[in-house]
Design a protein around this motif. Structure first.
Motif, PDB file in Angstrom:
ATOM      1  N   GLN A 263      -8.401  26.984  -2.477  1.00  0.00           N
ATOM      2  CA  GLN A 263      -8.186  27.538  -1.133  1.00  0.00           C
ATOM      3  C   GLN A 263      -7.609  26.472  -0.202  1.00  0.00           C
ATOM      4  OE1 GLN A 263      -9.305  30.819  -0.825  1.00  0.00           O
ATOM      5  NE2 GLN A 263      -8.402  31.044   1.180  1.00  0.00           N
ATOM      6  N   ASN A 264      -8.098  25.232  -0.312  1.00  0.00           N
ATOM      7  CA  ASN A 264      -7.611  24.137   0.533  1.00  0.00           C
ATOM      8  C   ASN A 264      -6.206  23.684   0.152  1.00  0.00           C
ATOM      9  OD1 ASN A 264      -9.878  23.939   2.174  1.00  0.00           O
ATOM     10  ND2 ASN A 264     -10.894  22.503   0.805  1.00  0.00           N
ATOM     11  N   ALA A 265      -5.863  23.773  -1.125  1.00  0.00           N
ATOM     12  CA  ALA A 265      -4.581  23.245  -1.594  1.00  0.00           C
ATOM     13  C   ALA A 265      -3.431  24.251  -1.539  1.00  0.00           C
ATOM     14  CB  ALA A 265      -4.731  22.739  -3.026  1.00  0.00           C
TER      15      ALA A 265
ATOM     16  N   GLN B  51       0.747  18.045  -7.678  1.00  0.00           N
ATOM     17  CA  GLN B  51       0.489  16.800  -6.952  1.00  0.00           C
ATOM     18  C   GLN B  51       0.483  15.587  -7.875  1.00  0.00           C
ATOM     19  OE1 GLN B  51      -3.146  17.471  -4.726  1.00  0.00           O
ATOM     20  NE2 GLN B  51      -2.027  18.492  -3.080  1.00  0.00           N
TER      21      GLN B  51
ATOM     22  N   PRO C 108      -1.252  27.557  -0.242  1.00  0.00           N
ATOM     23  CA  PRO C 108      -1.006  28.248   1.028  1.00  0.00           C
ATOM     24  C   PRO C 108      -1.263  29.755   0.931  1.00  0.00           C
ATOM     25  CG  PRO C 108       1.064  27.891  -0.099  1.00  0.00           C
ATOM     26  CD  PRO C 108      -0.002  27.223  -0.933  1.00  0.00           C
TER      27      PRO C 108
ATOM     28  N   SER D 261     -12.935  27.173  -6.452  1.00  0.00           N
ATOM     29  CA  SER D 261     -12.305  28.119  -5.522  1.00  0.00           C
ATOM     30  C   SER D 261     -12.015  27.455  -4.183  1.00  0.00           C
ATOM     31  CB  SER D 261     -13.210  29.335  -5.305  1.00  0.00           C
ATOM     32  OG  SER D 261     -13.322  30.066  -6.489  1.00  0.00           O
ATOM     33  N   ALA D 262     -12.947  26.640  -3.701  1.00  0.00           N
ATOM     34  CA  ALA D 262     -12.755  25.955  -2.416  1.00  0.00           C
ATOM     35  C   ALA D 262     -11.591  24.967  -2.494  1.00  0.00           C
ATOM     36  CB  ALA D 262     -14.038  25.236  -2.003  1.00  0.00           C
ATOM     37  N   GLU D 263     -11.477  24.226  -3.591  1.00  0.00           N
ATOM     38  CA  GLU D 263     -10.366  23.280  -3.758  1.00  0.00           C
ATOM     39  C   GLU D 263      -9.029  24.009  -3.820  1.00  0.00           C
ATOM     40  OE1 GLU D 263     -12.683  19.727  -6.180  1.00  0.00           O
ATOM     41  OE2 GLU D 263     -12.039  21.529  -7.261  1.00  0.00           O
TER      42      GLU D 263
END
Length: 168
Positions: free
Chosen positions: A33-35, A88, A37, A29-31
């Motif tokens: 959220q960071n990737a 990516q 928008p 979830s954190a990854e």
């Protein structure tokens, strides 16, 4: 003799140690959220995303392939787009080869399948079309999910899936 055995062992293991880790796994979830928008740039609009629907995979180099549902009510997307898709690392979905970039996708029901169209997020230019097939009855419905290649190599939209192959 010991020297020869050690040299043989090192020669055998060196290529394995030197290879970059290329396995894909589910992104946390954190990854995600960071990737991804909170508001995705889609042509001339900045459309809000529904982060609780975010799903993705990430490789050993930290390259992510992820998507999230767009909240398109009130925007000029007019049903053309339903999901934001971040790439990516290259990916092939059906016959569509997508290089790294930002995409949006939309779908239309066609009998027992979905016709899924991929577009460049910035320009709206169509990149290709793939057919998603219905999952067997009893399968869990997901608004959007990218399964890691080690599990299924599929992207799930509702009750339908697209097969994919990730690049390096």
């Amino acid at each position: 003799m010991k020297f020869l055995a050690l040299a043989l062992l090192l020669t055998t293991l060196t290529p394995l140690i030197a290879q970059p880790k290329s396995s894909w796994r589910s992104a946390t979830s954190a990854e995600l959220q960071n990737a991804l928008p909170a508001r995705a740039q889609v042509e001339k609009e900045r459309i809000e995303t529904e982060m609780r629907t975010a799903s993705g995979i990430i490789n050993g180099q930290g390259k992510i392939i992820a998507g999230v549902v767009l909240i398109t009510a009130g925007y000029s997307a007019d049903g053309k787009y339903s999901h934001y898709f971040l790439v990516q690392a290259p990916i092939t979905i059906g016959d569509i080869a997508l290089p790294a970039g930002n995409y949006v996708l939309g779908w239309q029901r066609s009998g027992e399948s979905l016709i899924v169209k991929f577009y460049d997020a910035a320009t709206g230019e169509e990149r290709g079309t793939a057919t998603a097939h219905r999952l067997p009855t009893g399968s869990r419905v997901e608004s959007f999910r990218i399964w890691p290649p080690s599990d299924h190599s599929m992207i799930q939209i509702g009750r339908f899936t697209l097969s994919y192959t990730p690049g390096a």
